[in-house]
Design a protein around this motif. Structure first.
Motif, PDB file in Angstrom:
ATOM      1  N   GLY A   1     -37.094  39.178 -10.101  1.00  0.00           N
ATOM      2  CA  GLY A   1     -36.014  38.957 -11.053  1.00  0.00           C
ATOM      3  C   GLY A   1     -35.044  40.123 -11.076  1.00  0.00           C
ATOM      4  N   ASN A   2     -35.607  41.314 -11.161  1.00  0.00           N
ATOM      5  CA  ASN A   2     -34.751  42.491 -11.303  1.00  0.00           C
ATOM      6  C   ASN A   2     -33.852  42.717 -10.097  1.00  0.00           C
ATOM      7  OD1 ASN A   2     -36.069  42.794 -13.650  1.00  0.00           O
ATOM      8  ND2 ASN A   2     -36.702  44.922 -13.307  1.00  0.00           N
ATOM      9  N   LEU A   3     -34.355  42.312  -8.924  1.00  0.00           N
ATOM     10  CA  LEU A   3     -33.550  42.558  -7.731  1.00  0.00           C
ATOM     11  C   LEU A   3     -32.207  41.844  -7.795  1.00  0.00           C
ATOM     12  CD1 LEU A   3     -36.211  42.609  -4.891  1.00  0.00           C
ATOM     13  CD2 LEU A   3     -34.790  44.504  -5.709  1.00  0.00           C
ATOM     14  N   GLN A   4     -32.119  40.857  -8.697  1.00  0.00           N
ATOM     15  CA  GLN A   4     -30.831  40.173  -8.860  1.00  0.00           C
ATOM     16  C   GLN A   4     -29.772  41.104  -9.399  1.00  0.00           C
ATOM     17  OE1 GLN A   4     -31.247  35.933 -10.286  1.00  0.00           O
ATOM     18  NE2 GLN A   4     -33.273  36.758 -10.733  1.00  0.00           N
ATOM     19  N   LEU A   5     -30.214  42.218  -9.976  1.00  0.00           N
ATOM     20  CA  LEU A   5     -29.251  43.206 -10.455  1.00  0.00           C
ATOM     21  C   LEU A   5     -28.484  43.795  -9.286  1.00  0.00           C
ATOM     22  CD1 LEU A   5     -31.429  44.991 -13.124  1.00  0.00           C
ATOM     23  CD2 LEU A   5     -29.269  43.814 -13.551  1.00  0.00           C
ATOM     24  N   ILE A   6     -29.124  43.777  -8.120  1.00  0.00           N
ATOM     25  CA  ILE A   6     -28.447  44.278  -6.928  1.00  0.00           C
ATOM     26  C   ILE A   6     -27.821  43.123  -6.154  1.00  0.00           C
ATOM     27  CG2 ILE A   6     -28.733  45.466  -4.738  1.00  0.00           C
ATOM     28  CD1 ILE A   6     -30.952  47.083  -5.936  1.00  0.00           C
TER      29      ILE A   6
ATOM     30  N   GLY B   1     -27.671  39.767  -6.969  1.00  0.00           N
ATOM     31  CA  GLY B   1     -27.065  38.607  -7.614  1.00  0.00           C
ATOM     32  C   GLY B   1     -25.874  39.029  -8.460  1.00  0.00           C
ATOM     33  N   ASN B   2     -25.197  38.069  -9.092  1.00  0.00           N
ATOM     34  CA  ASN B   2     -24.128  38.447 -10.004  1.00  0.00           C
ATOM     35  C   ASN B   2     -24.652  38.416 -11.437  1.00  0.00           C
ATOM     36  OD1 ASN B   2     -24.164  35.780 -10.879  1.00  0.00           O
ATOM     37  ND2 ASN B   2     -22.664  35.184  -9.323  1.00  0.00           N
ATOM     38  N   ALA B   3     -23.806  38.794 -12.343  1.00  0.00           N
ATOM     39  CA  ALA B   3     -24.233  38.937 -13.729  1.00  0.00           C
ATOM     40  C   ALA B   3     -24.727  37.615 -14.301  1.00  0.00           C
ATOM     41  CB  ALA B   3     -23.082  39.474 -14.578  1.00  0.00           C
ATOM     42  N   LEU B   4     -24.052  36.538 -13.919  1.00  0.00           N
ATOM     43  CA  LEU B   4     -24.446  35.246 -14.472  1.00  0.00           C
ATOM     44  C   LEU B   4     -25.845  34.870 -14.032  1.00  0.00           C
ATOM     45  CD1 LEU B   4     -23.808  32.716 -16.055  1.00  0.00           C
ATOM     46  CD2 LEU B   4     -22.814  31.728 -13.971  1.00  0.00           C
TER      47      LEU B   4
ATOM     48  N   PHE C   1     -28.204  36.757 -13.151  1.00  0.00           N
ATOM     49  CA  PHE C   1     -29.196  37.602 -13.815  1.00  0.00           C
ATOM     50  C   PHE C   1     -29.424  37.148 -15.245  1.00  0.00           C
ATOM     51  CE2 PHE C   1     -30.518  41.367 -16.206  1.00  0.00           C
ATOM     52  CZ  PHE C   1     -31.687  41.658 -15.502  1.00  0.00           C
ATOM     53  N   ASN C   2     -28.333  36.852 -15.929  1.00  0.00           N
ATOM     54  CA  ASN C   2     -28.471  36.436 -17.319  1.00  0.00           C
ATOM     55  C   ASN C   2     -29.120  35.069 -17.453  1.00  0.00           C
ATOM     56  OD1 ASN C   2     -27.519  38.796 -18.345  1.00  0.00           O
ATOM     57  ND2 ASN C   2     -25.382  38.114 -18.448  1.00  0.00           N
ATOM     58  N   GLN C   3     -28.842  34.227 -16.468  1.00  0.00           N
ATOM     59  CA  GLN C   3     -29.494  32.911 -16.472  1.00  0.00           C
ATOM     60  C   GLN C   3     -31.005  33.097 -16.313  1.00  0.00           C
ATOM     61  OE1 GLN C   3     -27.312  30.986 -13.354  1.00  0.00           O
ATOM     62  NE2 GLN C   3     -26.234  29.658 -14.799  1.00  0.00           N
ATOM     63  N   TYR C   4     -31.321  34.014 -15.389  1.00  0.00           N
ATOM     64  CA  TYR C   4     -32.732  34.322 -15.172  1.00  0.00           C
ATOM     65  C   TYR C   4     -33.366  34.866 -16.453  1.00  0.00           C
ATOM     66  CZ  TYR C   4     -36.393  37.728 -13.962  1.00  0.00           C
ATOM     67  OH  TYR C   4     -37.505  38.489 -13.946  1.00  0.00           O
TER      68      TYR C   4
ATOM     69  N   HIS D   1     -26.789  53.387 -11.103  1.00  0.00           N
ATOM     70  CA  HIS D   1     -26.186  54.640 -11.550  1.00  0.00           C
ATOM     71  C   HIS D   1     -25.178  55.192 -10.546  1.00  0.00           C
ATOM     72  CE1 HIS D   1     -25.829  58.349 -13.826  1.00  0.00           C
ATOM     73  NE2 HIS D   1     -25.852  58.975 -12.644  1.00  0.00           N
ATOM     74  N   PHE D   2     -25.565  55.151  -9.284  1.00  0.00           N
ATOM     75  CA  PHE D   2     -24.750  55.846  -8.298  1.00  0.00           C
ATOM     76  C   PHE D   2     -23.780  54.951  -7.535  1.00  0.00           C
ATOM     77  CE2 PHE D   2     -28.448  58.673  -8.681  1.00  0.00           C
ATOM     78  CZ  PHE D   2     -27.787  59.856  -8.983  1.00  0.00           C
ATOM     79  N   PHE D   3     -24.156  53.706  -7.358  1.00  0.00           N
ATOM     80  CA  PHE D   3     -23.379  52.912  -6.411  1.00  0.00           C
ATOM     81  C   PHE D   3     -22.651  51.734  -7.025  1.00  0.00           C
ATOM     82  CE2 PHE D   3     -26.926  54.840  -4.085  1.00  0.00           C
ATOM     83  CZ  PHE D   3     -26.205  55.688  -3.259  1.00  0.00           C
ATOM     84  N   ALA D   4     -23.185  51.173  -8.115  1.00  0.00           N
ATOM     85  CA  ALA D   4     -22.559  49.952  -8.633  1.00  0.00           C
ATOM     86  C   ALA D   4     -21.304  50.284  -9.426  1.00  0.00           C
ATOM     87  CB  ALA D   4     -23.541  49.198  -9.512  1.00  0.00           C
ATOM     88  N   LYS D   5     -20.455  49.292  -9.555  1.00  0.00           N
ATOM     89  CA  LYS D   5     -19.215  49.505 -10.304  1.00  0.00           C
ATOM     90  C   LYS D   5     -19.494  49.471 -11.796  1.00  0.00           C
ATOM     91  CE  LYS D   5     -17.348  46.226  -8.029  1.00  0.00           C
ATOM     92  NZ  LYS D   5     -17.453  45.122  -7.521  1.00  0.00           N
TER      93      LYS D   5
END
Lengths: 247, 666, 276
Positions: C34-39, C41-44, C46-49, C272-276
């Motif tokens: 599930g968490n890997l969707q943070l990288i 997947g998109n926000a939707l 992840f939130n759907q999950y 922290h380092f790479f995502a927008k």
């Protein structure tokens, strides 16, 4: 060789003990560890001191009487040996050697390095046997063929000498290796299977009652066991016990 | 007092059966009212205690170790004989009987030996039922190996730890009875005297080795199963604690001591390495199945090896003397122990010894490794001329058979026996002599029995390999339980024996006095100091080869040493605490008497037989020369205050079923 | 005898440790996926999950099993440790434990305690917010409507709801996620709790983001060591020890113990380092 010994001295079960330092020289590398202690004791007696009490008997690694926690390891730094088979060539000139009794709540100190391991006996009384009368009126020994692999594994488990190194070395003072060796020896043989369930329940029950700790699978016991009793036996006992308790 | 061995009448093969059919029995309800003390928990004592308890008697068992499982039976490596004839190689009860009598150099009691051979097969059945993991073949049936002094494969084994496995079997049988409350176990207790009431053995005085407390224990019969007295030599393959105290105390109370001079010197022990040596380690006799024993042919080579200038592997086949194969072509390296031991001593005395002390011979596995390697190469269709491969394959086979022994050797000697021959030398191993017993295993004290190595038993003047385990278990499981019942049958109405009887009080006071004497002695030398001195006298003058002069000197020297011991021994600590020096002092005091009787017995026996070799009595080829006309008897000694005043009683040995011949293994 | 044995004996305690431990390993695998969707997947997504994980009855049941497992694993572990400590009242003056056992195997209690602390903080940071925080934001997107930007709520039916309608009180949010037509008092749509936003904000926080990231990485190291011993150990406790398969179990255990925490640790680092 010249050595410094730091030995646990304790007058009896009731008094508290402490580490006492003894210098010793003229140690030959060909001596066994216990022969080195003999020399120390001879010197202490001649000086009018109380010699260091330690358990020993056969001095060939089979009776399981000798114990000693040497430099932080049961039966010392060598592998596959009991203390009586440990030779001084394992140490270097000038070494400091800590000598302590096997420590566990279930192994109370009797004097100095001598501990009471009768808890092991009591576990055996609870079920370490096959209930067959010794009348000799039994079936011929070759009536039941036994798979050689099972017979050999049973033998391997049965080589346990009951020295208690597993307990001494286990950070939890667990007696699992000892108990499982006996359980396995019988569980692997057809004649032992008959009462296998009762045996494992009773022996584990007694083991717990004696105040041994729990196994956390560190594997230290297998490494320090002078007879190389395998952890497989512990797994087998876990299995046997599980089956026996849900049946 | 004349000796009555009470051998039943009739043909030898029927004696035991007839005997069992006609003895008195104790009914189960009455057994509950009878107490039996068993001293020692080795194969004999352990099996006896378990069986007696199972029958319903109340057993009190004693051992000086911290658990019955530690008795020195555990150290027996090689195996246990039984006339099972599983191999179909012609074995039978008679043949086992015959081999044992012959192996004992015709100094054993025929009827006892035959009984032993009869029950031998039962022992294996019993042990297997108990879960003793004896070695098996791939078909699942029991495996056998051959042993010194026999021409059949009748030895059952559990790798190199047969004694351990059998003892654990007996121990497990004991555990079952301890758990049921039928055996009351006294660990870390040492028997220090026998109590006799109205002429019958009725109890013992024992010291609790942890608290130092002196305890009185009563019973209707006392069984001594305390093992042998090999530690009279100080250095032996016995455990450090193995002692003769229980056997000697009953001797002093009236039990005759038989044939003390019959000592077995085991040929395959690891040689002495220095003055610090506390004990000798045995390498199983089974090694002689595959190992070849040799010394250099020339004295120069032997000297060069001793000085480290040459290595054994430097010597070619032609430069080696395989002296056992040379002298005994038909048995070769598998001659009985006494013969192999003496032959080694003979070579070393002649200057061919191979270690620093000059007291060692080689036991070489190179030939076996090559032979097995070639077999394996053939089986696996590999090149049997590739010596590197052959050595690798052969080493695997040898490691499989003897791995644990080789490893043990390497740990002690720091040499790799796969690469260089092992060094071995004979060492004291087993004592055939012991308390005299009749056919019922009862000593000359009514109600006091002696079983296993502690009696003079079934081995005559020499014990064959793998027979000690057999005898210990036979006595304990299958013989004593019958014979003791016959003795106890009239005792069912006696009731509990009180430990307040004056006999108990007196015995306890005597023990206390002796212990106090040691504690208050304030001498200058440790117990070991005297024990080592005794051992040296024994080994030099009463050891493998004896002569009248040496024995006479030994008797005087031991008597003098004993006096010095009592005057000058120093025992630290107190009576009422854990005191290992005090334990040793009590044991050595007894050895100092026993040693003298030992030498006296050896001096009186003007012949050579089995483990007793008198230099004056040998054949021109150097073999033992028996004198059947004058010495075919058991020498049973009666204690009269001092060993020197012991009185000799003779039990003539009659051989109806075996013809006495010069023992030949050529 | 047998009945009490399975509850009280030392072996039974180990069975429970092993069973709960292995179950938690399964949970870790699921959680990681599930968490890997943070990288990836998109926000939707992840939130759907997140919504699925908090509302699906089967998952709910599983989550209760997980809570119980964690509690049981911890309590049982503490009980065992206390007993083990008592089994040797006088300690050795000198021990050379490294000669015969691995460090992780000897320090499971310490590692376990640290993990427990981590779990609690982790749950406070995310789980509690997700479940109980009244101020939990709902996911919105910004769209460009030519003249200006408009913020729209994403709704679970795949539709959008302009935020301005809520601001104008035309729609009321009830029960934290439900949109009600204010006038009719009828539920019209559901929104997504924006866990994705919370998570990113947590690790990108100007003040604490770096500390949080480092703390999470350290926690994963601790978890790795705990698993390094725990995974194979569980099989041994349950009696599964066969030389034929031991290698497999041990290798798999090692792989699991390294890969799973590693992937977990990458997520905050990435955020922290790479995502927008």
């Amino acid at each position: 060789m010249k050595l410094t010994l730091k030995i646990w001295r304790q007058k009896n079960a009731k008094e508290t003990g402490k580490i006492v330092e003894y210098p010793i020289d003229n140690v030959s590398p060909d001596m066994s560890f216990l022969e080195m202690l003999d020399v120390l004791n001879e010197g202490l007696i001649n000086k009018g001191d109380d010699p260091v009490a330690f358990d020993h008997d056969c001095r060939e690694g089979i009776c399981g009487m000798c114990s000693l926690f040497i430099n932080g390891e049961a039966h010392g730094p060598d592998r596959g040996v009991t203390t009586c088979q440990l030779h001084m060539r394992m140490f270097k000139d000038g070494d400091t050697i800590f000598i302590e009794p096997f420590r566990a709540k279930a192994f109370p100190v009797i004097k100095d390095l001598v501990v009471d391991r009768s808890s092991f006996d009591r576990i055996q009384h609870a079920g370490g046997f096959i209930s067959v009368n010794t009348s000799g009126n039994t079936i011929d020994a070759n009536t039941i063929p036994i798979n050689k692999h099972d017979a050999d594994r049973s033998f391997d488990a049965a080589t346990c000498i009951g020295c208690g190194a597993c307990v001494a070395t286990c950070k939890n003072s667990s007696a699992m290796l000892f108990v499982s060796a006996k359980v396995s020896q019988f569980a692997l043989l057809p004649q032992g299977k008959v009462e296998a369930a009762d045996r494992v329940l009773n022996m584990v029950n007694q083991m717990d009652a004696e105040g041994f700790g729990n196994c956390t699978n560190t594997g230290a016991c297998e490494v320090e066991c002078p007879k190389g009793i395998s952890l497989e036996n512990i797994a087998r006992m876990n299995r046997e016990y599980l089956v026996a308790s849900i049946k | 007092m004349s000796l009555d061995s009470k051998i039943p009448a009739g043909p030898i093969s029927d004696k035991w059966t007839d005997y069992k059919n006609h003895i008195n029995l104790v009914n189960p309800a009455n057994k509950r009212n009878i107490d039996i003390i068993v001293v020692g928990t080795g194969l004999a004592g352990g099996s006896a205690a378990a069986t007696l308890a199972e029958l319903g008697y109340n057993v009190k068992a004693f051992c000086f170790q911290d658990s019955p499982r530690r008795a020195h039976s555990i150290a027996a490596q090689g195996g246990i004989n039984a006339a099972k004839n599983y191999q179909g190689d012609g074995d039978s009860t008679f043949r086992l009987f015959y081999d044992t009598v012959k192996g004992g150099d015709y100094r054993a009691r025929e009827a006892n030996v035959h009984r032993l051979a009869e029950v031998s097969a039962n022992i294996i059945d019993q042990c297997v039922a108990q879960g003793v993991p004896l070695a098996r073949e791939y078909g699942g049936l029991l495996d056998n190996r051959s042993f010194g002094g026999t021409l059949v494969s009748r030895t059952f084994y559990a790798k190199g730890q047969t004694g351990q496995q059998l003892l654990l079997g007996a121990y497990s049988a004991m555990n079952r009875q301890i758990g049921r409350g039928k055996i009351k176990m006294h660990n870390r207790h040492e028997m220090l005297d026998l109590v006799i009431v109205n002429g019958k053995a009725r109890g013992i005085i024992a010291r609790n080795l942890v608290t130092g407390e002196i305890e009185r224990h009563s019973a209707h019969a006392v069984v001594i199963a305390s093992g042998g007295y090999g530690n009279v030599f100080f250095l032996s393959t016995n455990a450090m604690g193995s002692n003769a105290t229980a056997a000697w105390k009953i001797h002093k109370k009236g039990a005759f001591f038989a044939n003390p001079c019959y000592t077995q010197i085991h040929p395959t022990c690891i040689p002495v390495s220095g003055d610090h040596q506390s004990k000798l380690t045995l390498m199983s006799e089974s090694l002689r199945n595959d190992g070849r024993i040799w010394v250099p042919k020339s004295l120069e080579d032997a000297k060069a090896i001793r000085e480290g200038k040459k290595k054994p592997t430097d010597l070619s086949e032609a430069e080696r003397d395989y002296y056992l194969e040379r002298r005994y072509p038909s048995f070769g390296n598998l001659v009985p122990r006494d013969i192999a031991s003496r032959a080694a001593k003979e070579r070393c005395d002649a200057g061919f010894g191979v270690n620093k002390t000059g007291e060692a011979v080689y036991l070489d596995f190179a030939a076996a490794i090559e032979r097995y390697g070639k077999d394996q190469a053939r089986i696996k269709h590999l090149d049997e001329n590739d010596m590197k491969l052959v050595k690798k394959l052969g080493t695997e086979v040898v490691a499989n058979k003897y791995g644990n022994l080789f490893q043990m050797y390497e740990k002690i000697v720091d040499e790799n026996p796969y690469e260089t021959p092992m060094m071995i030398y004979p060492a004291v191993h087993y004592t055939m002599g012991g308390t005299w017993v009749d056919y019922n295993l009862m000593t000359t004290i009514p109600g006091c029995f002696s079983i296993g190595e502690s009696n003079f038993s079934d081995h005559g003047a020499n014990r064959l390999g793998a027979s000690a385990l057999m005898q210990g278990l036979a006595d304990g499981y299958f013989v004593l339980p019958y014979t003791i019942g016959d003795y106890l049958a009239p005792d069912i109405k006696t009731g509990k024996i009180s430990t307040d009887l004056p006999e108990f009080v007196e015995a306890e006071n005597n023990v206390r006095e002796q212990l106090n004497k040691f504690i208050n002695n304030n001498g200058t030398h440790s117990v070991d100091h005297f024990h080592k001195k005794l051992g040296k006298i024994m080994w030099d003058k009463v050891g493998m080869a004896r002569n009248a002069k040496g024995l006479t000197e030994a008797i005087d020297e031991i008597a003098a040493l004993r006096e010095e011991f009592y005057r000058d021994v120093k025992v630290p600590g107190t009576l009422d605490s854990f005191n290992q020096e005090l334990e040793k002092a009590m044991r050595v005091a007894d050895f100092l008497e026993l040693g003298e009787l030992f030498a006296k017995d050896a001096l009186h026996r003007n012949e050579s037989c089995g483990g007793h070799f008198r230099e004056e009595y040998q054949t021109p080829e150097g073999e033992a020369q028996r004198d059947d006309e004058n010495f075919a008897y058991v020498a049973a000694w009666e204690y009269k205050g001092k060993p020197s005043e012991a009185v000799l009683h003779k039990e003539p040995l009659v051989f109806d079923n075996v013809k006495l011949v010069q023992r030949s293994y050529k | 005898m047998a009945k009490s044995a399975i509850l009280k004996s030392s072996l039974a305690k180990k069975y429970w440790m092993a069973l709960t431990g292995l179950f938690l390993c399964l949970f870790l695998a699921g959680h990681l996926a599930g968490n890997l969707q943070l990288i990836f997947g998109n926000a939707l997504q992840f939130n759907q999950y997140a919504l699925f994980m908090t509302t699906n009855p089967a998952v709910k049941l599983l989550s209760y099993v997980t809570y119980i497992s964690i509690l049981f694993h911890a309590i049982d572990g503490i009980l065992l440790t206390v007993q083990n400590q008592r089994a040797r009242p006088i300690k050795y003056a000198k021990e050379n434990a490294s000669a015969n056992s691995a460090w992780a195997s000897r320090n499971m209690a310490v590692l376990g305690t640290l993990i427990l602390v981590f779990i609690v903080t982790h749950m406070v940071n995310f789980w509690a917010k997700m479940h109980f925080d009244a101020n939990m934001p709902l996911q919105t997107i910004m769209i460009d409507t030519g003249g200006g930007k408009q913020e729209l709520y994403l709704t679970t039916d795949g539709d959008y709801l302009p935020k301005v309608r809520v601001e104008q009180k035309l729609v009321t949010i009830k029960n934290r996620t439900e949109f009600y037509d204010t006038g009719a008092d009828v539920k019209i749509k559901d929104g997504y709790k924006d866990l994705h936003k919370i998570t990113f904000a947590f690790f990108q926080d100007a003040k604490y983001g770096l500390i949080a990231t480092i703390a999470y990485v350290i926690a994963m190291f601790v978890l790795a060591f705990h698993l390094l011993h725990g995974f194979a150990s569980a099989f041994q406790s349950l009696g599964a020890n066969n030389p034929k398969y031991n290698g497999l179990i041990r290798s798999f255990g090692k792989g699991f113990a390294i890969i799973v925490p590693l992937l977990f640790a990458i997520i905050p680092v990435y955020i922290h380092f790479f995502a927008k």
